[in-house]
Design a protein around this motif. Structure first.
Motif, mmCIF file in Angstrom:
data_model
loop_
_atom_site.group_PDB
_atom_site.id
_atom_site.type_symbol
_atom_site.label_atom_id
_atom_site.label_comp_id
_atom_site.label_asym_id
_atom_site.label_seq_id
_atom_site.Cartn_x
_atom_site.Cartn_y
_atom_site.Cartn_z
ATOM 1 N N PHE A 1 6.177 1.322 0.600
ATOM 2 C CA PHE A 1 5.683 0.215 1.405
ATOM 3 C C PHE A 1 4.534 0.666 2.317
ATOM 4 C CE2 PHE A 1 5.700 -2.230 5.372
ATOM 5 C CZ PHE A 1 5.552 -3.518 4.879
ATOM 6 N N TYR A 2 4.703 1.793 3.000
ATOM 7 C CA TYR A 2 3.706 2.193 3.988
ATOM 8 C C TYR A 2 2.489 2.876 3.368
ATOM 9 C CZ TYR A 2 6.775 0.738 7.737
ATOM 10 O OH TYR A 2 7.544 -0.031 8.586
ATOM 11 N N TYR A 3 2.628 3.433 2.162
ATOM 12 C CA TYR A 3 1.469 4.008 1.485
ATOM 13 C C TYR A 3 0.681 2.959 0.701
ATOM 14 C CZ TYR A 3 2.010 9.004 2.403
ATOM 15 O OH TYR A 3 2.038 10.244 3.016
ATOM 16 N N ARG A 4 1.306 1.848 0.383
ATOM 17 C CA ARG A 4 0.630 0.814 -0.398
ATOM 18 C C ARG A 4 -0.626 0.332 0.335
ATOM 19 N NH1 ARG A 4 3.951 -4.464 -0.836
ATOM 20 N NH2 ARG A 4 5.587 -2.934 -1.307
ATOM 21 N N ILE B 1 0.002 11.780 -6.136
ATOM 22 C CA ILE B 1 0.996 10.789 -6.531
ATOM 23 C C ILE B 1 0.376 9.401 -6.688
ATOM 24 C CG2 ILE B 1 1.755 10.060 -4.222
ATOM 25 C CD1 ILE B 1 4.679 10.401 -5.385
ATOM 26 N N GLY B 2 -0.800 9.194 -6.072
ATOM 27 C CA GLY B 2 -1.443 7.884 -6.082
ATOM 28 C C GLY B 2 -2.474 7.731 -7.177
ATOM 29 N N ASP B 3 -3.057 6.522 -7.265
ATOM 30 C CA ASP B 3 -4.035 6.213 -8.295
ATOM 31 C C ASP B 3 -5.384 6.879 -8.045
ATOM 32 O OD1 ASP B 3 -2.168 4.597 -9.524
ATOM 33 O OD2 ASP B 3 -2.861 2.760 -8.544
ATOM 34 N N GLY B 4 -5.591 7.414 -6.833
ATOM 35 C CA GLY B 4 -6.872 8.024 -6.513
ATOM 36 C C GLY B 4 -7.243 9.153 -7.446
ATOM 37 N N GLN C 1 3.013 8.284 7.963
ATOM 38 C CA GLN C 1 2.742 9.091 6.767
ATOM 39 C C GLN C 1 3.154 10.548 6.914
ATOM 40 O OE1 GLN C 1 -1.227 8.456 5.130
ATOM 41 N NE2 GLN C 1 -1.335 6.554 6.283
ATOM 42 N N HIS C 2 2.989 11.114 8.109
ATOM 43 C CA HIS C 2 3.298 12.530 8.296
ATOM 44 C C HIS C 2 4.789 12.711 8.581
ATOM 45 C CE1 HIS C 2 -1.101 13.882 9.255
ATOM 46 N NE2 HIS C 2 -0.932 13.421 8.031
ATOM 47 N N LEU C 3 5.475 13.318 7.630
ATOM 48 C CA LEU C 3 6.930 13.465 7.706
ATOM 49 C C LEU C 3 7.352 14.793 8.332
ATOM 50 C CD1 LEU C 3 7.824 12.155 4.121
ATOM 51 C CD2 LEU C 3 7.525 10.842 6.228
ATOM 52 N N ASN C 4 6.571 15.843 8.098
ATOM 53 C CA ASN C 4 6.905 17.178 8.604
ATOM 54 C C ASN C 4 5.645 17.870 9.097
ATOM 55 O OD1 ASN C 4 9.884 17.861 7.807
ATOM 56 N ND2 ASN C 4 9.022 16.897 5.973
ATOM 57 N N LEU C 5 5.646 18.301 10.363
ATOM 58 C CA LEU C 5 4.549 19.098 10.906
ATOM 59 C C LEU C 5 5.119 20.480 11.229
ATOM 60 C CD1 LEU C 5 3.930 15.918 11.944
ATOM 61 C CD2 LEU C 5 1.858 17.107 12.652
#
Length: 350
Positions: A81-84, A152-155, A242-246
């Motif tokens: 959802f949040y990366y879309r 992981i994305g279409d880029g 987006q940032h899960l682990n720093l």
């Protein structure tokens, strides 16, 4: 983004949001995912300051090892959802514009120089490649190297269509690693690890795809930066959700050594990105100004609201540009102190 594109996406977003945002998170963790300590404290609570998608996010820090992580963490539905429409879809043109800017290209060349051209790597895998702009600039410094991109994305498909990479790999790195085992002389992860669920499994995947003696190049935001404390929730590299682990510097270098690597170089100066003040101002403005037309909003803002937003941004633009100028002037000082906002580690596969 066109009004038509936004209108087309709105029904899907509203259906998703009708179910609430709580379902997009895992249960809250009571122990640090890095060292299992239960001695946690809240570092900050914030919202999506970039896209302004609904939801609130908490970042905790472990007193035992210093690891910083999103808690509760997004689950698979939440990540989707949040990366879309962030890096592709509605966000594609904005990302392409930023990645092709003169400042970004200077960063890419500096990163490419971290691997000596005289080493003449044959194959290089850029993990989290996005649209492949880094590979295009690195190719100039490493003309005989074959660059491949993974995302992981279409880029990544955009990258291969624009001939920035020789081959595209779309999917999760940890899933694709077995079929790529032992194929690369260099693996790069530039501002990628902080997006991942488990950085140590990503390090293991890099070890698997590298040839013996191969080079792993990592660059990440520095959660120990003094700028993070001074600017609080407005600090750009928090980039929630987006940032899960720093990962603190000492934790990452130890994990690399435990994972079968030898540290060959570290740098807390050159990786600094001089945008802290300007990005903090933009984050603050995004939080207080009326929203633009976005597909996750119930309806399009009225003409007066749109006009007010445009006027406010025009009025604020000179201040933001001035702050960017200050960021640039202060960059030499920031790079020599704990104000630096990123660090780099270069490691050799044993």
């Amino acid at each position: 983004m066109s009004q038509h594109d936004i209108a087309q996406r709105r029904p899907r977003y509203l259906r998703d949001l009708a179910q609430g945002t709580a379902r997009l998170f895992h249960p809250r963790q009571n122990a640090c995912p890095w060292c299992a300590s239960g001695d946690l404290r809240r570092r900050l609570r914030t919202t999506d300051l970039t896209l302004r998608k609904p939801g609130s996010f908490t970042v905790d820090q472990c007193h035992g090892c210093g690891h910083v992580f999103q808690n509760p963490r997004l689950n698979a539905q939440g990540l989707e959802f949040y990366y879309r429409d962030c890096y592709d879809g509605l966000g594609e043109k904005g990302v392409a514009w930023l990645a092709s800017s003169r400042a970004a290209r200077a960063l890419y060349r500096a990163r490419a120089r971290a691997v000596a051209p005289s080493s003449a790597p044959r194959t290089w895998l850029d993990v989290g490649t996005g649209h492949g702009h880094f590979c295009a600039d690195a190719q100039v410094l490493h003309p005989t190297t074959r660059f491949e991109g993974l995302d992981i994305g279409d880029g990544v498909e955009i990258a291969v269509r624009n001939k920035r990479v020789a081959r595209a790999h779309q999917g999760a790195f940890t899933d694709l690693a077995p079929q790529l085992a032992g194929q690369y002389d260099v693996v790069s992860m530039h501002h990628y690890l902080e997006h991942t669920l488990d950085p140590r499994t990503e390090i293991a995947a890099a070890h698997r795809v590298l040839r013996p003696g191969g080079t792993l190049l990592i660059e990440v935001p520095d959660p120990e930066s003094l700028s993070a404390r001074l600017l609080g929730r407005w600090w750009g590299p928090w980039l929630q959700p987006q940032h899960l682990n720093l990962v603190p510097f000492a934790n990452l270098t130890a994990a690399l050594e435990e994972g079968g690597f030898t540290i060959t170089a570290t740098d807390r100066r050159e990786p600094h990105i001089p945008t802290d003040l300007a990005s903090a101002a933009i984050n603050w403005l995004n939080s207080v100004l009326p929203s633009q037309d976005l597909p996750w909003r119930p309806q399009r803002p009225g003409p007066l609201t749109r006009l007010a937003r445009t006027v406010a941004w025009l009025a604020a633009a000179p201040a933001v540009l001035a702050l960017y100028g200050i960021d640039t002037l202060l960059a030499p000082l920031a790079r020599r102190t704990r104000l630096s906002n990123a660090y780099r580690v270069v490691a050799r596969r044993n």
